[in-house]
Design a protein around this motif. Structure first.
Motif, PDB file in Angstrom:
ATOM      1  N   UNK A 225      33.246 -62.702 -10.625  1.00  0.00           N
ATOM      2  CA  UNK A 225      33.221 -63.786 -11.604  1.00  0.00           C
ATOM      3  C   UNK A 225      33.979 -65.019 -11.129  1.00  0.00           C
ATOM      4  N   UNK A 226      34.761 -64.880 -10.075  1.00  0.00           N
ATOM      5  CA  UNK A 226      35.381 -66.049  -9.449  1.00  0.00           C
ATOM      6  C   UNK A 226      34.350 -66.858  -8.671  1.00  0.00           C
ATOM      7  N   UNK A 227      33.540 -66.181  -7.870  1.00  0.00           N
ATOM      8  CA  UNK A 227      32.562 -66.873  -7.026  1.00  0.00           C
ATOM      9  C   UNK A 227      31.207 -67.033  -7.703  1.00  0.00           C
ATOM     10  N   UNK A 228      30.887 -66.138  -8.655  1.00  0.00           N
ATOM     11  CA  UNK A 228      29.693 -66.302  -9.486  1.00  0.00           C
ATOM     12  C   UNK A 228      28.423 -66.491  -8.640  1.00  0.00           C
ATOM     13  N   UNK A 229      28.272 -65.666  -7.606  1.00  0.00           N
ATOM     14  CA  UNK A 229      27.184 -65.850  -6.639  1.00  0.00           C
ATOM     15  C   UNK A 229      25.906 -65.177  -7.121  1.00  0.00           C
ATOM     16  N   UNK A 230      24.791 -65.840  -6.866  1.00  0.00           N
ATOM     17  CA  UNK A 230      23.518 -65.351  -7.390  1.00  0.00           C
ATOM     18  C   UNK A 230      23.052 -64.071  -6.720  1.00  0.00           C
ATOM     19  N   UNK A 231      22.238 -63.324  -7.443  1.00  0.00           N
ATOM     20  CA  UNK A 231      21.636 -62.096  -6.942  1.00  0.00           C
ATOM     21  C   UNK A 231      20.421 -62.428  -6.073  1.00  0.00           C
ATOM     22  N   UNK A 232      20.040 -61.524  -5.160  1.00  0.00           N
ATOM     23  CA  UNK A 232      18.838 -61.750  -4.358  1.00  0.00           C
ATOM     24  C   UNK A 232      17.604 -62.048  -5.202  1.00  0.00           C
ATOM     25  N   UNK A 233      17.469 -61.372  -6.326  1.00  0.00           N
ATOM     26  CA  UNK A 233      16.301 -61.595  -7.190  1.00  0.00           C
ATOM     27  C   UNK A 233      16.183 -63.049  -7.599  1.00  0.00           C
ATOM     28  N   UNK A 234      17.308 -63.638  -8.007  1.00  0.00           N
ATOM     29  CA  UNK A 234      17.319 -65.053  -8.388  1.00  0.00           C
ATOM     30  C   UNK A 234      17.157 -65.945  -7.165  1.00  0.00           C
ATOM     31  N   UNK A 235      17.874 -65.605  -6.097  1.00  0.00           N
ATOM     32  CA  UNK A 235      17.857 -66.433  -4.889  1.00  0.00           C
ATOM     33  C   UNK A 235      16.468 -66.515  -4.271  1.00  0.00           C
ATOM     34  N   UNK A 236      15.782 -65.396  -4.191  1.00  0.00           N
ATOM     35  CA  UNK A 236      14.475 -65.369  -3.525  1.00  0.00           C
ATOM     36  C   UNK A 236      13.425 -66.094  -4.365  1.00  0.00           C
ATOM     37  N   UNK A 237      13.553 -66.027  -5.674  1.00  0.00           N
ATOM     38  CA  UNK A 237      12.635 -66.805  -6.519  1.00  0.00           C
ATOM     39  C   UNK A 237      12.828 -68.301  -6.290  1.00  0.00           C
ATOM     40  N   UNK A 238      14.063 -68.687  -5.959  1.00  0.00           N
ATOM     41  CA  UNK A 238      14.389 -70.113  -5.816  1.00  0.00           C
ATOM     42  C   UNK A 238      14.739 -70.471  -4.380  1.00  0.00           C
ATOM     43  N   UNK A 239      14.153 -69.764  -3.432  1.00  0.00           N
ATOM     44  CA  UNK A 239      14.493 -69.978  -2.024  1.00  0.00           C
ATOM     45  C   UNK A 239      14.190 -71.365  -1.507  1.00  0.00           C
ATOM     46  N   UNK A 240      13.333 -72.105  -2.189  1.00  0.00           N
ATOM     47  CA  UNK A 240      13.004 -73.462  -1.759  1.00  0.00           C
ATOM     48  C   UNK A 240      14.003 -74.489  -2.273  1.00  0.00           C
ATOM     49  N   UNK A 241      15.048 -74.023  -2.982  1.00  0.00           N
ATOM     50  CA  UNK A 241      16.036 -74.960  -3.535  1.00  0.00           C
ATOM     51  C   UNK A 241      17.398 -74.850  -2.867  1.00  0.00           C
ATOM     52  N   UNK A 242      17.553 -73.931  -1.896  1.00  0.00           N
ATOM     53  CA  UNK A 242      18.888 -73.658  -1.364  1.00  0.00           C
ATOM     54  C   UNK A 242      19.271 -74.533  -0.176  1.00  0.00           C
ATOM     55  N   UNK A 243      18.373 -75.409   0.272  1.00  0.00           N
ATOM     56  CA  UNK A 243      18.685 -76.321   1.368  1.00  0.00           C
ATOM     57  C   UNK A 243      18.663 -75.676   2.739  1.00  0.00           C
ATOM     58  N   UNK A 244      18.164 -74.437   2.815  1.00  0.00           N
ATOM     59  CA  UNK A 244      18.121 -73.730   4.097  1.00  0.00           C
ATOM     60  C   UNK A 244      16.673 -73.604   4.562  1.00  0.00           C
ATOM     61  N   UNK A 245      16.309 -74.217   5.682  1.00  0.00           N
ATOM     62  CA  UNK A 245      14.903 -74.183   6.127  1.00  0.00           C
ATOM     63  C   UNK A 245      14.444 -72.789   6.557  1.00  0.00           C
ATOM     64  N   UNK A 246      15.369 -71.852   6.722  1.00  0.00           N
ATOM     65  CA  UNK A 246      15.009 -70.504   7.184  1.00  0.00           C
ATOM     66  C   UNK A 246      14.787 -69.518   6.032  1.00  0.00           C
ATOM     67  N   UNK A 247      14.858 -69.996   4.799  1.00  0.00           N
ATOM     68  CA  UNK A 247      14.615 -69.133   3.638  1.00  0.00           C
ATOM     69  C   UNK A 247      13.390 -69.625   2.893  1.00  0.00           C
ATOM     70  N   UNK A 248      12.401 -68.772   2.816  1.00  0.00           N
ATOM     71  CA  UNK A 248      11.171 -69.115   2.105  1.00  0.00           C
ATOM     72  C   UNK A 248      11.171 -68.448   0.736  1.00  0.00           C
ATOM     73  N   UNK A 249      10.811 -69.184  -0.285  1.00  0.00           N
ATOM     74  CA  UNK A 249      10.805 -68.643  -1.643  1.00  0.00           C
ATOM     75  C   UNK A 249       9.672 -67.640  -1.824  1.00  0.00           C
ATOM     76  N   UNK A 250       9.902 -66.668  -2.680  1.00  0.00           N
ATOM     77  CA  UNK A 250       8.869 -65.729  -3.102  1.00  0.00           C
ATOM     78  C   UNK A 250       9.036 -65.506  -4.603  1.00  0.00           C
ATOM     79  N   UNK A 251       8.341 -66.293  -5.415  1.00  0.00           N
ATOM     80  CA  UNK A 251       8.487 -66.183  -6.876  1.00  0.00           C
ATOM     81  C   UNK A 251       8.052 -64.828  -7.426  1.00  0.00           C
ATOM     82  N   UNK A 252       7.309 -64.060  -6.635  1.00  0.00           N
ATOM     83  CA  UNK A 252       6.822 -62.762  -7.114  1.00  0.00           C
ATOM     84  C   UNK A 252       7.759 -61.609  -6.742  1.00  0.00           C
TER      85      UNK A 252
END
Length: 428
Positions: free
Chosen positions: A297-324
Motif C-alpha cells: 500500500x506504500x507503492x500501490x503498484x498495479x497488477x499484471x491484469x491491469x497493466x497488460x490491459x493498459x500496456x499502451x499507456x506505460x510509455x514503454x515501447x517493449x510492452x504491447x497491450x492485450x485488452x483480452x
C-alpha cells in the motif's frame, strides 16, 4: 526507515510430481502433541474460512501460547511473555494441549465440538494426577495471556483501499474485488498496521520501489507474465500449471506448517524444540505479511491484469497491450508489489534452513482443495522457487514482485530468528 534493496537472482525450478490424493497432514504420522495440535490449528483456521494473512496471525498466537506454556516448564529458551510461572513437575504435554485448545476455541467457537473432542482425546493419553492438572493450568494461563496481548493489535476492524484515479502503474481494483458503498475496493488495508510478533516495526523493512515502467527490467517482467500467465497460454507447461493451481489454493501457513511437521519428525527433536521452531516460523510468516502489506500500500503498484490491459499507456515501447488478457488464477484484491506468498514463504524458509539445513529432506505437500496435485520436495528452496513460479505462471504477479518478496521475507525471517526465543545462555 531503512530500505531493503532488491536484487535480481537466478531461480531454480522446484521439483514437483503428481501422486495419489493425500489430505493435509496425512503424510505426517503421530509425533508429539505440539506437532499434533499444530496440524489441528491450521486445519481449524482453514475450515473456518480464514484468509491467508489471518491464518498467519492465528498460527503465530497459537504457537506462541504453546511455546510459552512448554517453556515455562522446561526453561530451555528465553520466554516471549515472561509472565507464565509453572508449578514444579507440571506436564509440558498437558500445557501444550490446553494452550492450543484455548486459543483455538476462543477464536473459532463454531468448531467447539471438534476441538472439544480433540482435547479429550489428547488429554486422555496422559496419566491423571497433579502433573497433568498443573500442566493444564499452565497452558490455560499462557493462552489467555497471548489472547489478551493481541486483543487490539490492529487486525480488525477491516479497512478498505479506495482506488485512486486511473494512472499508469497505479493499482486499480480487479474483477473479483468486493464492492463497498458502490465502489470496488482493495482489502486488508489495515493489515499494514498490525502489530508484529518478532520485529519492532514493519516500517523498518521498506523495499526499494518497483522497477520504472519505462525500464528494461519492467518490460522483461511484463512480457514474461503476459506470455505464461494468461488463462489460455500455450507457453505454460503442465507442471507450472500445477504449481500455480496448488499455491493459489494453499496459504504459506498451510504449506510451511505441513512441511515443518514432516521435517521435524525426520529429526526427532524434543517437545520444547518443536514448540520453539513452530513459534518462530509462524511469527516470521505473520510479520513478513504485515511488512508486505505495508510495502504494497506504500507503492500501490498495479497488477499484471491491469497493466497488460493498459500496456499502451506505460510509455514503454517493449510492452504491447492485450485488452483480452485474463490471468490463469484469480487476482487478489490488493496491490502487486511485493508478493505476499513470496514474502511469507521466504520468511519461513530462511529459519527452517538455519535449523534443519537446506536439503536432504523428503517433503510431500497436499491440499484437499486440489486433490489431484501433490508436490514433493527435498529442499526448502525448491518450495520457494515453485511459489515464485506459481504467482507468475498464474498471471497475478510480475517476477520482480517475487524477487522483492524473497528479499523481504529473508530479512524478516533472519531478524525474527535472531532476536526471539533464543536458547538460554546462548548469545550467538
Amino acid at each position: 526507515m531503512k530500505r531493503i534493496r532488491v536484487g535480481t537472482k537466478k531461480r531454480t525450478l522446484g521439483l514437483c510430481m503428481l501422486m495419489a490424493t493425500l489430505l493435509f497432514g496425512s503424510a505426517v504420522a503421530k509425533a508429539d502433541v505440539v506437532l499434533d495440535w499444530n496440524a489441528i490449528a491450521v486445519n481449524t483456521a482453514i475450515a473456518n474460512g480464514q484468509n491467508p494473512f489471518a491464518q498467519a496471525r492465528t498460527a503465530a498466537i497459537v504457537q506462541l501460547a504453546v511455546f510459552e506454556s512448554v517453556n515455562a516448564i522446561t526453561g530451555d529458551y528465553h520466554p516471549y511473555l515472561g509472565t507464565i510461572v509453572a508449578p514444579p513437575g507440571a506436564s509440558a504435554d498437558a500445557a501444550a494441549i490446553q494452550a492450543a485448545y484455548r486459543v483455538l476455541s476462543t477464536y473459532f467457537p463454531a468448531s467447539h465440538l471438534t476441538l472439544d473432542a480433540e482435547l479429550a482425546n489428547s488429554l486422555a493419553s496422559l496419566p491423571d494426577g497433579q502433573a497433568k492438572n498443573d500442566g493444564i493450568a499452565t497452558g490455560e494461563a499462557a493462552a489467555l495471556a497471548m489472547i489478551a496481548l493481541r486483543a487490539n493489535d490492529g487486525s480488525s476492524p477491516p479497512q478498505f483501499k479506495i482506488p485512486g484515479p486511473v494512472v499508469p502503474g497505479e493499482w486499480q481494483a480487479t474483477p473479483s474485488c468486493p464492492i463497498v458503498n458502490g465502489i470496488k475496493v482493495g482489502i486488508a488495508f489495515q493489515w499494514q498496521n498490525v502489530t508484529p510478533f518478532g520485529i519492532p516495526s514493519a516500517s523498518e523493512f521498506l523495499l526499494d520501489p518497483p522497477p520504472a515502467l519505462t525500464s528494461h527490467q519492467y518490460a522483461k517482467a511484463y512480457n514474461e507474465v503476459m506470455t505464461v500467465g494468461s488463462l489460455n497460454s500455450t507457453e505454460r507447461p503442465q507442471d507450472r500449471a500445477n504449481v500455480a493451481l496448488f499455491y493459489a489454493a494453499s496459504s504459506p501457513t498451510q504449506v510451511f506448517n505441513q512441511a515443518l511437521q514432516q521435517v521435524a519428525q525426520e529429526r526427532w527433536h524434543s517437545l520444547s524444540e518443536n514448540a520453539r521452531v513452530l513459534a518462530v516460523v509462524n511469527m516470521a510468516m505473520n510479520d513478513s505479511l504485515v511488512a508486505s502489506f505495508l510495502n504494497k500500500y506504500h507503492y500501490n503498484f498495479w497488477r499484471p491484469e491491469t497493466a497488460i490491459h493498459a500496456g499502451d499507456t506505460d510509455g514503454n515501447p517493449k510492452t504491447q497491450a492485450d485488452p483480452s488478457f485474463v490471468p490463469f488464477v484469480t487476482t487478489p484484491c490488493f496491490p502487486s508489489y511485493p508478493s505476499n506468498h513470496g514474502s511469507a514463504a521466504n520468511g519461513a524458509a530462511v529459519i527452517l534452513k538455519h535449523i534443519y539445513g537446506e536439503g536432504g529432506h523428503f517433503i510431500t505437500l497436499s491440499n484437499p482443495a486440489v486433490p489431484d496435485i501433490v508436490l514433493q520436495y527435498t529442499t526448502f528452496k525448491q518450495i520457494t522457487d515453485d511459489i515464485s513460479d506459481a504467482r507468475v505462471y498464474g498471471g497475478i504477479h510480475f517476477r520482480t514482485d517475487q524477487v522483492a518478496g524473497e528479499r523481504l521475507g529473508k530479512a524478516i525471517g533472519k531478524a525474527v530468528y535472531k532476536h526471539n526465543l533464543r536458547r538460554m545462555h546462548d548469545d550467538d
